[in-house]
Design a protein around this motif. Structure first.
Motif, PDB file in Angstrom:
ATOM      1  N   GLY A   1     -18.001 -12.916   9.994  1.00 29.76           N
ATOM      2  CA  GLY A   1     -18.167 -12.715   8.400  1.00 29.76           C
ATOM      3  C   GLY A   1     -19.517 -12.430   8.060  1.00 29.76           C
ATOM      4  O   GLY A   1     -20.136 -12.452   8.781  1.00 29.76           O
ATOM      5  N   TYR A   2     -19.472 -12.322   6.742  1.00 25.19           N
ATOM      6  CA  TYR A   2     -21.089 -11.699   6.393  1.00 25.19           C
ATOM      7  C   TYR A   2     -20.841 -12.040   4.849  1.00 25.19           C
ATOM      8  O   TYR A   2     -20.168 -12.426   4.174  1.00 25.19           O
ATOM      9  CB  TYR A   2     -21.385 -10.093   6.561  1.00 25.19           C
ATOM     10  N   THR A   3     -22.363 -12.226   4.644  1.00 22.68           N
ATOM     11  CA  THR A   3     -23.091 -12.410   3.073  1.00 22.68           C
ATOM     12  C   THR A   3     -23.089 -10.854   2.578  1.00 22.68           C
ATOM     13  O   THR A   3     -23.592 -10.182   3.679  1.00 22.68           O
ATOM     14  CB  THR A   3     -23.429 -13.115   2.872  1.00 22.68           C
ATOM     15  N   LEU A   4     -23.195 -10.533   1.661  1.00 23.18           N
ATOM     16  CA  LEU A   4     -23.744  -9.137   0.752  1.00 23.18           C
ATOM     17  C   LEU A   4     -25.219  -9.005   0.953  1.00 23.18           C
ATOM     18  O   LEU A   4     -25.752  -7.944   1.313  1.00 23.18           O
ATOM     19  CB  LEU A   4     -23.302  -8.775  -0.684  1.00 23.18           C
ATOM     20  N   ASP A   5     -26.015  -9.952   1.368  1.00 24.17           N
ATOM     21  CA  ASP A   5     -26.901  -9.838   1.485  1.00 24.17           C
ATOM     22  C   ASP A   5     -27.716  -9.115   3.071  1.00 24.17           C
ATOM     23  O   ASP A   5     -29.204  -9.022   3.551  1.00 24.17           O
ATOM     24  CB  ASP A   5     -27.905 -11.395   1.784  1.00 24.17           C
ATOM     25  N   MET A   6     -26.667  -9.596   3.394  1.00 27.36           N
ATOM     26  CA  MET A   6     -26.395  -9.083   5.148  1.00 27.36           C
ATOM     27  C   MET A   6     -26.573  -7.196   5.187  1.00 27.36           C
ATOM     28  O   MET A   6     -26.574  -7.124   6.417  1.00 27.36           O
ATOM     29  CB  MET A   6     -26.368 -10.130   6.511  1.00 27.36           C
ATOM     30  N   ILE A   7     -25.725  -6.528   4.779  1.00 28.44           N
ATOM     31  CA  ILE A   7     -25.235  -5.702   4.573  1.00 28.44           C
ATOM     32  C   ILE A   7     -26.708  -4.390   3.633  1.00 28.44           C
ATOM     33  O   ILE A   7     -27.350  -4.657   2.888  1.00 28.44           O
ATOM     34  CB  ILE A   7     -24.301  -5.346   3.501  1.00 28.44           C
ATOM     35  N   GLY A   8     -27.096  -3.230   4.267  1.00 27.29           N
ATOM     36  CA  GLY A   8     -27.759  -2.404   4.258  1.00 27.29           C
ATOM     37  C   GLY A   8     -28.718  -2.613   5.241  1.00 27.29           C
ATOM     38  O   GLY A   8     -28.447  -3.014   5.895  1.00 27.29           O
ATOM     39  N   PRO A   9     -29.926  -1.811   5.384  1.00 26.09           N
ATOM     40  CA  PRO A   9     -31.124  -1.510   5.597  1.00 26.09           C
ATOM     41  C   PRO A   9     -31.857  -2.691   6.110  1.00 26.09           C
ATOM     42  O   PRO A   9     -32.212  -3.249   5.124  1.00 26.09           O
ATOM     43  CB  PRO A   9     -32.155   0.028   5.570  1.00 26.09           C
ATOM     44  N   HIS A  10     -32.913  -3.498   7.527  1.00 30.58           N
ATOM     45  CA  HIS A  10     -34.018  -4.387   6.646  1.00 30.58           C
ATOM     46  C   HIS A  10     -35.115  -3.737   6.327  1.00 30.58           C
ATOM     47  O   HIS A  10     -35.126  -2.672   6.477  1.00 30.58           O
ATOM     48  CB  HIS A  10     -34.060  -4.772   7.970  1.00 30.58           C
ATOM     49  N   SER A  11     -35.135  -4.967   5.390  1.00 25.82           N
ATOM     50  CA  SER A  11     -36.525  -4.375   3.879  1.00 25.82           C
ATOM     51  C   SER A  11     -37.991  -4.257   5.358  1.00 25.82           C
ATOM     52  O   SER A  11     -37.554  -4.827   6.292  1.00 25.82           O
ATOM     53  CB  SER A  11     -36.947  -5.625   3.444  1.00 25.82           C
TER      54      SER A  11
ATOM     55  N   SER B   1     -13.050  -8.924   1.431  1.00 25.57           N
ATOM     56  CA  SER B   1     -14.519  -9.439   1.593  1.00 25.57           C
ATOM     57  C   SER B   1     -14.699 -10.485   1.854  1.00 25.57           C
ATOM     58  O   SER B   1     -14.806 -11.386   1.595  1.00 25.57           O
ATOM     59  CB  SER B   1     -15.095  -9.194   0.151  1.00 25.57           C
ATOM     60  N   GLY B   2     -16.254  -9.975   2.844  1.00 23.88           N
ATOM     61  CA  GLY B   2     -16.636 -10.942   3.520  1.00 23.88           C
ATOM     62  C   GLY B   2     -15.954 -11.869   4.542  1.00 23.88           C
ATOM     63  O   GLY B   2     -16.591 -12.211   5.629  1.00 23.88           O
ATOM     64  N   GLY B   3     -14.657 -10.666   5.206  1.00 23.59           N
ATOM     65  CA  GLY B   3     -14.111 -11.683   6.525  1.00 23.59           C
ATOM     66  C   GLY B   3     -14.716 -11.058   7.556  1.00 23.59           C
ATOM     67  O   GLY B   3     -15.545  -9.933   7.571  1.00 23.59           O
ATOM     68  N   PRO B   4     -13.992 -10.833   8.562  1.00 15.68           N
ATOM     69  CA  PRO B   4     -14.902 -10.601   9.940  1.00 15.68           C
ATOM     70  C   PRO B   4     -14.590  -9.129  10.210  1.00 15.68           C
ATOM     71  O   PRO B   4     -13.558  -8.955   9.870  1.00 15.68           O
ATOM     72  CB  PRO B   4     -13.784 -11.401  10.845  1.00 15.68           C
ATOM     73  N   VAL B   5     -15.192  -8.273  10.411  1.00  8.23           N
ATOM     74  CA  VAL B   5     -15.177  -7.700  11.482  1.00  8.23           C
ATOM     75  C   VAL B   5     -15.733  -7.782  12.341  1.00  8.23           C
ATOM     76  O   VAL B   5     -16.568  -7.675  12.709  1.00  8.23           O
ATOM     77  CB  VAL B   5     -15.683  -6.264   9.991  1.00  8.23           C
TER      78      VAL B   5
END
Length: 280
Positions: free
Chosen positions: A270-280, A260-264
């Motif tokens: 890496g990422y945080t969960l607020d970076m995931i999903g479509p832009h508002s 979780s949160g690791g680099p892909v």
């Protein structure tokens, strides 16, 4: 607890308790490469359903940010699998799924079909190309996971057995699958996601590889791909068979395939969960 296996370096540990833990083991350890390939196929499968393809084009996210959408889709499902439905991260990802599907046109059958692609296609890939067959309990674990995910998303009840899930998916596709301009548009916009995962010498053959990966020839036709030459099927299956045999002789991974949160690839730092999903 019990163990099965045919080679001492690749014993398979089965927990007789929680089915979600068993499914986590299947996805993150025992069959991590096979399941990931199956998830990738499920991503493209939706493009072969004209009504779903039209909805996806209408929302615009796949055309605008195809690589982000591809990687985010995998991250969401892996976050839930890795951390569990009741974890903070799992709950955030389920809520994200509920939010992005809110107001999306489609029948309850359409939404259930999309969910069933995530269940059926990866397990079919394991059955065809895995280093061993799945056990009935492992199939049951996968069915239980997607039944729970569907319930938490507010979908219609999912099939209770894997055989029922396969029948639902095949019946739905027999009635709804076909080519469409929107499906071809989505394929063109997202095929780089597959190309990015292939060895460089295969980049110019990305469409051919994708067609060969499909479990039904009509899927490739519905996506607008050229049918793969019949003679290519033999070397393609042989390569996968050799890979399965080599995997069978190796120890099971000691570390999970997803952190979780690791680099892909799309999030090299890496990422945080607020970076995931479509832009508002």
């Amino acid at each position: 607890m019990r163990f099965t296996g045919t080679h001492p370096t690749r014993m398979v540990q089965h927990e007789d308790g929680d089915l979600f833990d068993l499914y986590r083991r299947i996805v993150l350890f025992d069959f991590h490469q096979e399941i990931r390939a199956g998830f990738f196929l499920s991503y493209y499968r939706n493009f072969a359903i004209p009504s779903i393809a039209r909805t996806l084009v209408g929302r615009g996210e796949m055309q605008a940010r195809p690589m982000k959408r591809s990687y985010d889709t995998g991250i969401v499902i892996h976050e839930i699998i890795a951390n569990g439905f009741d974890s903070d991260r799992g709950q955030q990802m389920v809520e994200l799924l509920r939010r992005v599907h809110r107001g999306v046109p489609g029948t309850s059958e359409d939404f259930l079909y999309v969910l069933m692609t995530l269940l059926v296609l990866p397990l079919r890939w394991v059955d065809r190309h895995g280093w061993r067959k799945l056990t009935p309990r492992e199939e049951q674990a996968a069915v239980a996971f997607y039944a729970e995910l569907g319930a938490r998303m507010g979908l219609a009840p999912a099939p209770a057995t894997f055989a029922d899930a396969e029948k639902f998916l095949d019946d739905y596709e027999a009635r709804h699958m076909g080519p469409s301009p929107e499906g071809a548009q989505l394929l063109e916009a997202t095929v780089a996601a597959l190309k990015n995962r292939l060895p460089r010498p295969l980049h110019r053959f990305t469409g051919t590889v994708l067609a060969l990966m499909m479990d039904k020839p009509e899927v490739a036709l519905a996506l607008g791909l050229k049918p793969s030459p019949a003679w290519l099927r033999i070397p393609f299956d042989t390569i996968l068979r050799v890979r399965a045999l080599r995997t069978r002789m190796q120890p099971l991974p000691a570390s999970p395939s997803f952190v979780s949160g690791g680099p892909v690839s799309h999030y090299p730092d890496g990422y945080t969960l607020d970076m995931i999903g479509p832009h508002s």
